[in-house]
Design a protein around this motif. Structure first.
Motif, PDB file in Angstrom:
ATOM      1  N   LEU A 198       0.833  -1.211   0.000  1.00  0.00           N
ATOM      2  CA  LEU A 198       0.000   0.000   0.000  1.00  0.00           C
ATOM      3  C   LEU A 198       0.863   1.255   0.000  1.00  0.00           C
ATOM      4  O   LEU A 198       0.566   2.223  -0.700  1.00  0.00           O
ATOM      5  CB  LEU A 198      -0.947  -0.011   1.206  1.00  0.00           C
ATOM      6  N   PHE A 199       1.935   1.234   0.784  1.00  0.00           N
ATOM      7  CA  PHE A 199       2.845   2.374   0.847  1.00  0.00           C
ATOM      8  C   PHE A 199       3.483   2.640  -0.512  1.00  0.00           C
ATOM      9  O   PHE A 199       3.661   3.791  -0.916  1.00  0.00           O
ATOM     10  CB  PHE A 199       3.925   2.123   1.904  1.00  0.00           C
ATOM     11  N   ASP A 200       3.805   1.571  -1.241  1.00  0.00           N
ATOM     12  CA  ASP A 200       4.444   1.695  -2.555  1.00  0.00           C
ATOM     13  C   ASP A 200       3.432   1.824  -3.692  1.00  0.00           C
ATOM     14  O   ASP A 200       3.796   1.752  -4.860  1.00  0.00           O
ATOM     15  CB  ASP A 200       5.351   0.483  -2.822  1.00  0.00           C
ATOM     16  N   ASP A 201       2.164   2.000  -3.350  1.00  0.00           N
ATOM     17  CA  ASP A 201       1.085   2.147  -4.341  1.00  0.00           C
ATOM     18  C   ASP A 201       0.960   0.932  -5.260  1.00  0.00           C
ATOM     19  O   ASP A 201       0.693   1.069  -6.450  1.00  0.00           O
ATOM     20  CB  ASP A 201       1.300   3.405  -5.187  1.00  0.00           C
ATOM     21  N   LEU A 202       1.160  -0.259  -4.697  1.00  0.00           N
ATOM     22  CA  LEU A 202       1.028  -1.502  -5.455  1.00  0.00           C
ATOM     23  C   LEU A 202      -0.335  -2.128  -5.183  1.00  0.00           C
ATOM     24  O   LEU A 202      -0.938  -1.904  -4.140  1.00  0.00           O
ATOM     25  CB  LEU A 202       2.118  -2.492  -5.048  1.00  0.00           C
ATOM     26  N   ASP A 203      -0.784  -2.935  -6.124  1.00  0.00           N
ATOM     27  CA  ASP A 203      -2.030  -3.675  -5.931  1.00  0.00           C
ATOM     28  C   ASP A 203      -1.716  -4.845  -5.007  1.00  0.00           C
ATOM     29  O   ASP A 203      -0.976  -5.761  -5.360  1.00  0.00           O
ATOM     30  CB  ASP A 203      -2.547  -4.183  -7.279  1.00  0.00           C
ATOM     31  N   VAL A 204      -2.280  -4.825  -3.826  1.00  0.00           N
ATOM     32  CA  VAL A 204      -2.007  -5.843  -2.814  1.00  0.00           C
ATOM     33  C   VAL A 204      -2.307  -7.238  -3.327  1.00  0.00           C
ATOM     34  O   VAL A 204      -1.587  -8.198  -3.064  1.00  0.00           O
ATOM     35  CB  VAL A 204      -2.816  -5.572  -1.526  1.00  0.00           C
ATOM     36  N   PHE A 205      -3.366  -7.384  -4.119  1.00  0.00           N
ATOM     37  CA  PHE A 205      -3.771  -8.706  -4.567  1.00  0.00           C
ATOM     38  C   PHE A 205      -2.816  -9.294  -5.607  1.00  0.00           C
ATOM     39  O   PHE A 205      -2.849 -10.480  -5.872  1.00  0.00           O
ATOM     40  CB  PHE A 205      -5.207  -8.689  -5.068  1.00  0.00           C
ATOM     41  N   GLN A 206      -1.961  -8.470  -6.194  1.00  0.00           N
ATOM     42  CA  GLN A 206      -0.957  -9.016  -7.106  1.00  0.00           C
ATOM     43  C   GLN A 206       0.161  -9.699  -6.333  1.00  0.00           C
ATOM     44  O   GLN A 206       0.953 -10.438  -6.918  1.00  0.00           O
ATOM     45  CB  GLN A 206      -0.393  -7.918  -7.999  1.00  0.00           C
TER      46      GLN A 206
END
Length: 114
Positions: free
Chosen positions: A104-112
């Motif tokens: 979340l901090f790195d603006d990534l999709d958690v589900f990936q």
């Protein structure tokens, strides 16, 4: 032999946005009948799968969603789940909290990450 069945047992394909409880708080007869028939089909699928090996339901849903849905919409499946010793695995719980926060901090999709 392993097989995966994804999103085929869910009752939420029904238009719950249109659902309006009757004054008694119970489901409309046509919806109750549809859910009863759906539960029968799901039970048959689970029994057929259990005849081949151990069955587990793996979901990205929030904790207790499967149990809550069964209790609210498909109560006849409670007995089948117990009888067949079906496990429910919540995939979201498989990720450590630090990985979720980092994504979340790195603006990534958690589900990936899964």
């Amino acid at each position: 032999q392993e097989s995966v069945m994804q999103d085929t047992l869910r009752p939420d394909a029904l238009p719950f946005a249109v659902f309006r409880p009757e004054a008694s708080g119970s489901l409309p007869v046509n919806m109750a009948d549809a859910l009863r028939r759906h539960a029968e089909v799901v039970a048959s699928v689970l029994r057929a799968a259990a005849a081949c090996g151990h069955v587990a339901i793996v979901t990205l849903a929030r904790q207790d969603w499967v149990e809550t849905s069964i209790n609210n919409f498909l109560p006849s499946l409670q007995e089948v789940m117990t009888e067949l010793s079906i496990d429910v695995v919540y995939a979201r719980r498989s990720l450590p909290q630090w990985k979720i926060r980092s994504a979340l901090f790195d603006d990534l999709d958690v589900f990936q990450l899964m």
